[in-house]
Design an enzyme around this catalytic site. Structure first.
Site, mmCIF file in Angstrom:
data_model
loop_
_atom_site.group_PDB
_atom_site.id
_atom_site.type_symbol
_atom_site.label_atom_id
_atom_site.label_comp_id
_atom_site.label_asym_id
_atom_site.label_seq_id
_atom_site.Cartn_x
_atom_site.Cartn_y
_atom_site.Cartn_z
ATOM 1 N N GLU A 197 2.820 -7.275 -12.606
ATOM 2 C CA GLU A 197 2.543 -6.190 -11.652
ATOM 3 C C GLU A 197 3.203 -6.536 -10.321
ATOM 4 O O GLU A 197 3.020 -7.653 -9.821
ATOM 5 C CB GLU A 197 1.025 -6.067 -11.484
ATOM 6 C CG GLU A 197 0.589 -5.015 -10.493
ATOM 7 C CD GLU A 197 -0.922 -5.027 -10.251
ATOM 8 O OE1 GLU A 197 -1.689 -5.640 -11.048
ATOM 9 O OE2 GLU A 197 -1.335 -4.427 -9.247
ATOM 10 N N ALA B 191 0.635 4.306 -6.954
ATOM 11 C CA ALA B 191 -0.742 4.767 -6.738
ATOM 12 C C ALA B 191 -1.600 4.699 -8.003
ATOM 13 O O ALA B 191 -2.830 4.548 -7.924
ATOM 14 C CB ALA B 191 -0.726 6.191 -6.191
ATOM 15 N N ASN C 254 5.760 -1.684 -11.243
ATOM 16 C CA ASN C 254 5.093 -1.239 -10.019
ATOM 17 C C ASN C 254 4.418 0.099 -10.341
ATOM 18 O O ASN C 254 5.083 1.150 -10.322
ATOM 19 C CB ASN C 254 6.095 -1.068 -8.874
ATOM 20 C CG ASN C 254 5.387 -0.734 -7.561
ATOM 21 O OD1 ASN C 254 4.209 -0.378 -7.559
ATOM 22 N ND2 ASN C 254 6.102 -0.836 -6.459
ATOM 23 N N HIS D 151 4.194 -5.083 -6.207
ATOM 24 C CA HIS D 151 4.073 -4.100 -5.127
ATOM 25 C C HIS D 151 4.982 -4.529 -3.994
ATOM 26 O O HIS D 151 5.080 -5.723 -3.676
ATOM 27 C CB HIS D 151 2.629 -4.013 -4.623
ATOM 28 C CG HIS D 151 1.679 -3.611 -5.694
ATOM 29 N ND1 HIS D 151 1.538 -2.317 -6.115
ATOM 30 C CD2 HIS D 151 0.854 -4.351 -6.479
ATOM 31 C CE1 HIS D 151 0.661 -2.260 -7.095
ATOM 32 N NE2 HIS D 151 0.237 -3.484 -7.351
ATOM 33 N N ARG E 37 -3.909 -3.530 3.444
ATOM 34 C CA ARG E 37 -3.903 -2.085 3.662
ATOM 35 C C ARG E 37 -5.297 -1.490 3.390
ATOM 36 O O ARG E 37 -6.282 -2.213 3.407
ATOM 37 C CB ARG E 37 -2.806 -1.451 2.792
ATOM 38 C CG ARG E 37 -1.425 -2.035 3.096
ATOM 39 C CD ARG E 37 -0.346 -1.363 2.284
ATOM 40 N NE ARG E 37 -0.247 0.053 2.597
ATOM 41 C CZ ARG E 37 0.383 0.941 1.819
ATOM 42 N NH1 ARG E 37 0.982 0.527 0.714
ATOM 43 N NH2 ARG E 37 0.417 2.210 2.163
ATOM 44 N N ARG F 109 10.747 6.988 2.386
ATOM 45 C CA ARG F 109 9.305 7.168 2.447
ATOM 46 C C ARG F 109 8.654 6.034 3.243
ATOM 47 O O ARG F 109 8.797 4.870 2.881
ATOM 48 C CB ARG F 109 8.794 7.134 1.001
ATOM 49 C CG ARG F 109 7.326 7.078 0.826
ATOM 50 C CD ARG F 109 6.972 6.702 -0.621
ATOM 51 N NE ARG F 109 5.535 6.564 -0.764
ATOM 52 C CZ ARG F 109 4.949 5.855 -1.701
ATOM 53 N NH1 ARG F 109 5.668 5.216 -2.596
ATOM 54 N NH2 ARG F 109 3.648 5.779 -1.745
ATOM 55 N N PRO G 29 4.937 6.452 -9.552
ATOM 56 C CA PRO G 29 5.097 7.671 -8.762
ATOM 57 C C PRO G 29 5.495 7.430 -7.308
ATOM 58 O O PRO G 29 5.026 6.488 -6.673
ATOM 59 C CB PRO G 29 3.712 8.331 -8.833
ATOM 60 C CG PRO G 29 2.774 7.230 -9.182
ATOM 61 C CD PRO G 29 3.565 6.276 -10.044
ATOM 62 N N ASN G 30 6.360 8.312 -6.839
ATOM 63 C CA ASN G 30 6.834 8.351 -5.441
ATOM 64 C C ASN G 30 7.801 7.230 -5.086
ATOM 65 O O ASN G 30 8.338 7.208 -3.980
ATOM 66 C CB ASN G 30 5.658 8.356 -4.443
ATOM 67 C CG ASN G 30 4.732 9.533 -4.675
ATOM 68 O OD1 ASN G 30 5.195 10.667 -4.709
ATOM 69 N ND2 ASN G 30 3.448 9.274 -4.862
ATOM 70 N N TYR H 235 7.370 0.363 3.384
ATOM 71 C CA TYR H 235 8.085 0.050 2.141
ATOM 72 C C TYR H 235 9.520 -0.433 2.345
ATOM 73 O O TYR H 235 10.190 -0.803 1.378
ATOM 74 C CB TYR H 235 8.076 1.281 1.213
ATOM 75 C CG TYR H 235 6.673 1.683 0.817
ATOM 76 C CD1 TYR H 235 5.864 0.813 0.092
ATOM 77 C CD2 TYR H 235 6.141 2.912 1.188
ATOM 78 C CE1 TYR H 235 4.569 1.154 -0.252
ATOM 79 C CE2 TYR H 235 4.852 3.275 0.847
ATOM 80 C CZ TYR H 235 4.068 2.390 0.135
ATOM 81 O OH TYR H 235 2.784 2.721 -0.208
HETATM 82 C C1 DQA Z 1 2.746 0.308 -3.883
HETATM 83 C C2 DQA Z 1 1.346 0.204 -3.261
HETATM 84 C C3 DQA Z 1 0.478 1.354 -3.720
HETATM 85 O O1 DQA Z 1 -0.819 1.255 -3.144
HETATM 86 C C4 DQA Z 1 1.092 2.681 -3.291
HETATM 87 O O2 DQA Z 1 0.332 3.761 -3.788
HETATM 88 C C5 DQA Z 1 2.522 2.821 -3.684
HETATM 89 C C6 DQA Z 1 3.397 1.652 -3.603
HETATM 90 C C7 DQA Z 1 3.705 -0.773 -3.316
HETATM 91 O O3 DQA Z 1 4.713 -1.014 -3.959
HETATM 92 O O4 DQA Z 1 3.453 -1.337 -2.259
HETATM 93 O O5 DQA Z 1 2.998 3.907 -3.991
HETATM 94 O O6 DQA Z 1 2.639 0.102 -5.266
#
Ligand code: DQA
Length: 148
Positions: free
Chosen positions: A98, A77, A74, A100, A107, A18, A10-11, A23
């Site tokens: 996994e 959240a 990825n 990120h 963080r 964003r 998501p997002n 990011y």
């Molecule tokens: C994320 C880290 C997560 O905590 C966050 O909610 C994201 C992006 C990252 O790629 O750094 O949406 O997965």
């Protein structure tokens, strides 16, 4: 060609715009293109997919078993909250890495916990879009080792 699924949660469709200080300013389409290009060099057919909903991500993980050697995931959240995605990763028979973009350990504390890490093959966090490329390289080494 060996199939690889790159799955974005998501997002992540908004990256590039964003919170660029966290990011980066590279868009998701640009990251996907880098992965496809590098994948070709490594002998992979890379397919990329982004979804905001948990169910759609779960379906993509299940379906990947039919065609992919492994998944670069990825979960965004959902990493920190989703038992359903954790169970999907645990339930499929292919490796899931996994990734990120940000260093989740530098963080907020709620990002330090991942439900996905205990059931994934490994985790790469904090290298921006390069996290995905490092995961792709790891999968290439895994394939190479299996074919020895
Ligand atoms: C994320 C880290 C997560 O905590 C966050 O909610 C994201 C992006 C990252 O790629 O750094 O949406 O997965």
């Amino acid at each position: 060609m060996t199939g690889i699924l790159v799955l974005h949660g998501p997002n992540l469709n908004l990256i590039g715009q964003r919170e660029p200080e966290i990011y980066g300013s590279v868009s998701l389409a640009e990251i996907d293109q880098k992965l496809i290009t590098r994948g070709e060099e490594l002998g992979f057919e890379v397919r990329t997919f982004q979804a905001n909903g948990e169910g759609t991500l779960i379906d993509a993980l299940h379906e990947a078993q039919d065609w992919a050697y492994g998944v670069i995931f990825n979960p965004a959240a959902y990493t920190h909250t989703s038992v359903a995605l954790r169970d999907a990763v645990a339930g499929i028979r292919i490796p899931v890495i996994e990734v990120h973009l940000s260093n989740v350990y530098a963080r907020e504390e709620f990002r330090h916990k991942s439900l996905i890490s205990p059931v994934s093959s490994g985790k790469i966090t904090g290298f921006g879009w390069r996290s995905y490329l490092l995961a792709l390289q790891s999968l290439a080494w895994m394939v190479e080792e299996e074919n020895k």
